[in-house]
Design an enzyme around this catalytic site. Sequence first.
Site, PDB file in Angstrom:
ATOM      1  N   GLY A   1     100.885  31.867 -42.317  1.00 46.15           N
ATOM      2  CA  GLY A   1     101.973  31.584 -41.391  1.00 46.15           C
ATOM      3  C   GLY A   1     101.684  30.429 -40.454  1.00 46.15           C
ATOM      4  O   GLY A   1     100.991  29.463 -40.804  1.00 46.15           O
ATOM      5  N   SER A   2     102.189  30.541 -39.243  1.00 45.26           N
ATOM      6  CA  SER A   2     102.161  29.408 -38.304  1.00 45.26           C
ATOM      7  C   SER A   2     100.775  29.059 -37.784  1.00 45.26           C
ATOM      8  O   SER A   2     100.623  28.038 -37.103  1.00 45.26           O
ATOM      9  CB  SER A   2     103.099  29.697 -37.126  1.00 45.26           C
ATOM     10  N   THR A   3      99.759  29.863 -38.081  1.00 48.81           N
ATOM     11  CA  THR A   3      98.402  29.427 -37.725  1.00 48.81           C
ATOM     12  C   THR A   3      98.089  28.117 -38.454  1.00 48.81           C
ATOM     13  O   THR A   3      97.289  27.305 -37.968  1.00 48.81           O
ATOM     14  CB  THR A   3      97.348  30.490 -38.104  1.00 48.81           C
ATOM     15  N   PHE A   4      98.742  27.888 -39.612  1.00 44.62           N
ATOM     16  CA  PHE A   4      98.513  26.654 -40.383  1.00 44.62           C
ATOM     17  C   PHE A   4      99.084  25.437 -39.676  1.00 44.62           C
ATOM     18  O   PHE A   4      98.721  24.301 -40.008  1.00 44.62           O
ATOM     19  CB  PHE A   4      99.126  26.797 -41.781  1.00 44.62           C
ATOM     20  N   LYS A   5      99.989  25.645 -38.719  1.00 44.97           N
ATOM     21  CA  LYS A   5     100.508  24.501 -37.967  1.00 44.97           C
ATOM     22  C   LYS A   5      99.397  23.827 -37.170  1.00 44.97           C
ATOM     23  O   LYS A   5      99.468  22.632 -36.889  1.00 44.97           O
ATOM     24  CB  LYS A   5     101.636  24.964 -37.035  1.00 44.97           C
TER      25      LYS A   5
END
Length: 581
Positions: A303-307
């Site tokens: 999820g958004s941890t990859f941002k």
Amino acid sequence: MSFLSRIMVLKSRAHFSAGSRGCSSSGGASFEGNRKRKSNQAKNRVGLLIAGFTVFYCVIGGRLVQYGVAQPLTTSSILPADRLMASRPDLVDRNGEVLATDIRTVSLFAEPHKIVDADEVIEKLSTVLHDLDVKSTYSKLKSSSRFQWLRRQLTPKQQSQILALGIPGIGFRPEKRRFYPGGATAAHVVGYVNIDNRGVAGMERYVDSQGLADLTAVGMTSNQPLEPVKLSIDLRVQAIVREVVVEAIAKYRAIGAGAVVIDVHTGEILGMASAPDFDPNNPAVGGEEGWFNRMSNGTFEMGSTFKSFTIAMGLDSGKVNLQSTFDARFPIRIGGFTIKDFHGKGRVLSVPEIFQYSSNIGTAKIADTVGIDGHKEFLTRLGLLSKMKTELPEVAQPSQPRTWKKINSITISFGHGVSTTPLQTAVAGAALVNGGKLIEPTFLPRTREEADKVATQVLKPSTSKDMRFLFEWNGANGSGRNARVTGFNVGGKTGTADKVVNGRYAHDKNFNAFLAAFPMDNPQYVVLSFADEPKTDKGNGAALSATSAAPMVKEIISRAAPILGVKPKFGNDGSALLVSY
């Protein structure tokens, strides 16, 4: 007949008679000699026969005595003696606290050829071993073999009770059993051994792979004390992490949860837990669900941890800086898909705002600025697309699209389309805040100097500095506020990803993660937590990372930071100090 003639006839008869008597006497002597000779021969034969039997029985008697007093080469037809009593080194934490050790025990065996009444034996044993498998035991007792294990690793009480039964044909063999004083506390790190004391999982298996199994096979570890193997984990931190993870499953009604604490400068794992778990003292009770290590052996879309990685990529490329802005007013439509923001602001956003508001549109445009090839190369450089290298045997291979297209790059930018393990996500996160060095994680002690020798510079130091600012900014103002611990300057990024079910994203099943670091003025540790399919009180399964994974990090840091020697910092008014960049 004249007198003279008669005399001659008488002389002739007398001569004949004398000759006949002479022959008779000579024949008797010859017969007597033959009889004596045959008698002597018979005596000699009997003597040789007696001597032969004497030697034969002496040899048999000598061998019986030898077998009676000599140590047997093997104690069973299953395992040699040096394997039954083979030593394993203790596993201890970084402070010397015992995580795994050997204890002496005994196992029960039977010699079927000495068993008179199998039913009686089973009846007696059942009074002590209440869970005895009657059918299997009966088959063993009636087998044609001369040795059968009946029960491995008895307790002293069970041994004494069975001895009191006085059953012929059964006995005990000494063995060593692995004991884990902490039970399930560090189950997935330490691992466990099988009934023959051989490593099956975790660091127990790693130790065997380093030569212990070979030494055991040739009998070089028999009953010999071995040097303990020190691990990197701190048992106190490990206990906190495991407790928080187990409580999260109950609190959020999740199907799984996990967390890890990593030293960002050495790559040492201070604590790592995955739940459900198991007790290494009795691993069968946990079942396959408990054996599964979600932290290193499970792959998930993070999820958004990859941002965090997408923005770091843009900054490191030189094409983006903290003052750059991107238009996030309109959704992105590509390949039949529509990319939009969960809580869109409907305006142009700066890079810190993209990170703070977790903008899918803004992140996708940053990835597009770098390009597909650059995007793939960057994630490979951070180790997110390849199998992680560490001592723990249970490590999964990440998955990615076979061919990267623009739609793949866009979705991967915000954490969909690539599945990786939570542990390697945390390792890559450490590189974002430690000056840009990717350090392979280790479960063994490692100094900072040793870490520098194996570290790879994957980011510019300036990029790492910018990412520390963004982590701190989001911790103070964005979705990371629920992980904030007063005085410790916790920063990080949330990630709420829809899970794939039957090839489609299920909006009611989330994988929630939080990637954090502290203290942000000089990061020492990275903490990553996750909750797999947490549920809200309404039962709609849409719980967010900010309300599940982030509080887990807060609980871990608030309890573990003092143990790790991190001192809180406060202003004159008692409030936490903010970091200036």
